[in-house]
Enzyme design. Structure first.
Site, PDB file in Angstrom:
ATOM      1  CB  SER A 551      -0.889  -0.176   1.120  1.00 44.08           C
ATOM      2  OG  SER A 551      -2.081   0.881   1.039  1.00 44.08           O
ATOM      3  CG  ASP A 637      -6.937  -2.002  -3.667  1.00 42.45           C
ATOM      4  OD1 ASP A 637      -7.436  -1.416  -2.667  1.00 42.45           O
ATOM      5  OD2 ASP A 637      -5.813  -2.288  -3.507  1.00 42.45           O
ATOM      6  CG  HIS A 672      -6.060  -2.213   0.126  1.00 45.69           C
ATOM      7  ND1 HIS A 672      -5.203  -1.651  -0.916  1.00 45.69           N
ATOM      8  CD2 HIS A 672      -5.323  -1.998   1.265  1.00 45.69           C
ATOM      9  CE1 HIS A 672      -4.066  -0.936  -0.247  1.00 45.69           C
ATOM     10  NE2 HIS A 672      -4.311  -1.172   0.942  1.00 45.69           N
TER      11      HIS A 672
END
Length: 700
Positions: A551, A637, A672
């Site tokens: 991330s 995501d 995600h």
């Protein structure tokens, strides 16, 4: 990659270049791969079948290419999954948490991917299964449980799920007397609820078409959700929202915040029809978090320059900061992370010198004492309690060598009761491992903490490979916690290293502030400095370091790849936030407006534009050699959209001057968090480890 790499590889995918030019602040910037962003991305989050065919085919081709490069690793991946699964207790369960006449917890059956939510009477008797996650997940390619919240009456269970990976949760309500769900579903929510005191309904947050938590509603049981009452609407797209309860259960709390400013509204839980009451108006840069006991608000805040936070009090009906009274004063270097208040005690979690501890303060006489541990690096978590009129709190402890332990602690008698130690069925002897904390000098003289884990018999002569993990954003601290998965690398000779770089709050708020916005470069140079220090200390070599981050940590990976590619033997970037400038320039994306306080607003500020442009990984790829790289993405995501890593990989391949492979693995059924399920997700971890072992020549 080493000679084990397949000889006859297909050519990597080469998506077409379709240049568009964006002009901002007197600067032109060309993007050749913008077309990979689906025009209907909001709808794709809910139905992936409508993804543009050409984009889908490119992602499919990427998956085929990475599978071809990694051919021959199937057996290793299988072995790694078996090892990691062997360290997980298949029929594990939590320690039940008491709430009135009941105690609630989760448990797993042998082989189950998803937990059961259970309860039993505190007087004894059989455990009752309230919700079986494995049953609910049947025939779904993706399944994630969101909030699971029982009502104060203990009759109702509000639970939510996401079956796309897009983090749009559907709330269901189960009648625990019958075991059946009510026919009414509430879709497009953030997942959690806050029950009213009389259990006649609950508050929840609606997520709009741009995936923003924009409205708080109240749902009355038995009513059509179309008639739910709008309680609060946030007009500023730059703010997140949460809804919860004070520990006393007296108030519903609507929490409105971005990364540097917050605001709270209170509603009496016994009167859900009441209008929300503002605690204190939002002021840019002022954060606060509210709890309540005995008619007094206990507020954790950075107001009045308390950068490492303090706790103040105010009457429960007070309005504004003018009525706040300091109770736990601010101390530089003591970061107060969270707090809770029981009927007779205030408890908070703080960090000093990079290590956490829990502090208890008796409300009657202000006597304080602390709970701390002696290891060089460890993780401590305040687990909380359902109850208010109690002297018992629960906390968790672990270190890189010590499996997680759950304790009950009596804040009056100071008696600590070990309730559970994480079971590692295949065996684990902490004495076989070493955990250390060292400090790496940054380029400006700051000392960066580094947590290390390795086997006692690992040679520290420069030959050992290192998995160097970093994050460094949003003030998030990566704890030195037990991770049974990483033992599969450590047992094969790796040193596991966590770089506690600026951008986190490892050393207080100033450590965070020194790694964000116009100071963001410190995050990247700190990480590179840690790599330099590991080499200078003779622990490893540059070509033996595998860098990993996910991330915002994936953005870190992109930045260090551009800045110091020669200092890493390989890079693993998981759902990487790498197209930073384009994303921060697009205020229609889910997280862009709330993220401006973290990164800057390049739409309004030419200076912010230049700062972000100076490090944005996608914009700074250049003609140079890059190490082998593995990049993971999720099609649904909403946090780091799939096209960011897809575009980045395309540009890397276009410009790099070496033959090292750049692999993109796209999970077409997840978002995600990657694959769902406690065992399914191990396959992605195993794949990362197999890649790392392969590039280090240890795959055999």
């Amino acid at each position: 990659m080493p000679s084990s790499r397949p000889v006859d590889l297909p050519k990597p995918p080469a998506p077409k270049r379709q240049p568009i030019v964006d002009s901002r602040h007197g600067r032109d910037r060309q993007d050749d791969y913008a077309w990979l962003r689906a025009h209907n991305w909001q709808d794709v989050f809910k139905d992936t079948s409508i993804l543009d065919h050409e984009i889908r085919q490119h992602l499919v081709d990427e998956n085929a290419y990475q599978a071809a490069v990694m051919a021959g690793s199937e057996s290793l991946c299988k072995d790694l999954v078996a090892e990691m699964r062997g360290r997980i207790k298949e029929d594990d369960s939590s320690v039940p948490a008491p709430d009135g006449e009941w105690a609630y917890g989760i448990s797993y059956t042998h082989g189950a991917e998803y937990p059961r939510y259970v309860r039993r009477s505190r007087q004894g008797g059989e455990e009752a299964v309230l919700l079986d996650g494995q049953k609910e997940a049947a025939n779904r390619s993706y399944f994630s449980l969101g909030g699971i919240d029982h009502s104060p009456s203990h009759r109702w269970l509000a639970w939510s799920h996401d079956d796309k990976g897009s983090e749009y949760y559907t709330i269901s309500v189960r009648d625990l007397d019958t075991g059946n769900d009510e026919p009414q579903l509430i879709e497009d929510t953030s997942g959690g609820v806050a029950w009213s005191a009389l259990s006649r309904g609950f508050f929840y947050i609606h997520v709009d078409s741009n995936h923003r938590p924009s409205r708080v509603y109240y749902h009355c049981l038995g009513k059509d959700s179309a008639d739910d009452r709008l309680v609060y609407e946030e007009p500023d797209a730059g703010f997140f929202m949460g809804v919860g309860k004070t520990q006393s259960n007296e108030y519903i709390v609507i929490d409105v915040h971005d990364h540097e400013t917050s605001e709270a509204w209170l509603i009496p839980a016994a009167n859900p029809a009441a209008e929300p009451r503002l605690v204190a108006e939002r002021e840019t840069g002022v954060e606060y978090d509210v709890d309540e006991a005995n008619g007094t608000l206990y507020i954790l805040t950075n107001a009045d320059g308390a950068q490492d936070f303090k706790i103040v009090t105010a009457a429960s009906d007070a309005f504004g900061r003018g009525e706040w009274i300091d109770y736990v004063p601010h101390e530089d270097g003591r970061m107060i992370l969270s707090h809770m208040v029981l009927k007779r005690h205030l408890i908070w979690l703080e960090r000093r010198d990079g290590l956490p501890r829990i502090v208890v303060k008796r409300l009657a006489d202000d006597e304080e004492h602390a709970i701390a541990f002696d290891e060089a690096a460890y993780s401590l978590g305040l687990a909380g309690t359902y109850e208010f009129d109690t002297t018992t709190i629960r906390f968790t402890y672990s270190s890189l060598t010590t499996p997680s332990q759950t304790f009950d602690y009596d804040v009056e008698t100071r008696e600590r009761t070990l309730l559970k130690t994480q079971d590692v069925p295949s065996g684990h002897d902490p004495a076989d491992y070493v955990t250390r904390r060292i400090f790496a000098p940054a380029q400006d003289g700051e000392m960066v903490p580094v947590s290390l884990l390795y086997r006692k018999d690992t040679p520290l002569d420069g030959t050992a490979p290192v998995m160097l993990y970093g994050y460094g954003s949003y003030g998030i601290t990566i704890p030195a916690a037990f991770n049974s998965n990483c033992l599969s690398l450590v047992d094969r000779g790796f040193i596991w290293a966590i770089a506690h770089i600026r951008g986190g709050k490892d050393k207080g708020f100033a450590w965070y502030d020194a790694g964000r916005r116009r100071n963001k470069a410190n995050t990247f140079t700190d990480f590179i400095a840690v790599a330099d220090h590991l080499v200078a200390e003779g622990l490893t070599r540059y070509d033996r370091i595998v860098a990993q981050g996910g991330s915002a940590g994936g953005m870190l990976m992109g930045a260090i790849a551009n800045m110091a590619a020669e200092k890493f033997g390989a890079i693993v970037a998981v759902v990487p936030f790498v197209d930073v400038l384009n994303t921060m320039l697009d205020d229609t994306l889910p997280l862009t407006p709330p993220e401006w306080p973290e990164w800057g607003n390049p739409i309004l500020s030419g200076e912010d534009y230049e700062v972000i442009a100076s490090y944005s990984p996608y914009d700074n790829v250049k003609a140079q050699a890059y190490p082998p790289m593995l990049v993971l993405a999720g099609l649904t995501d909403p946090r780091v959209t799939y096209w960011e890593p897809a575009k980045w990989v395309a540009r890397l391949r276009e410009l790099k001057t070496d033959d090292n492979p750049i692999l993109l693995r796209v999970n077409m059924d997840a978002g995600h968090g990657g694959a769902s399920g406690r065992f399914n997700r191990l396959e992605e971890v195993a794949y990362i480890y197999a890649f790392s072992l392969k590039v280090m020549g240890l795959a055999d």
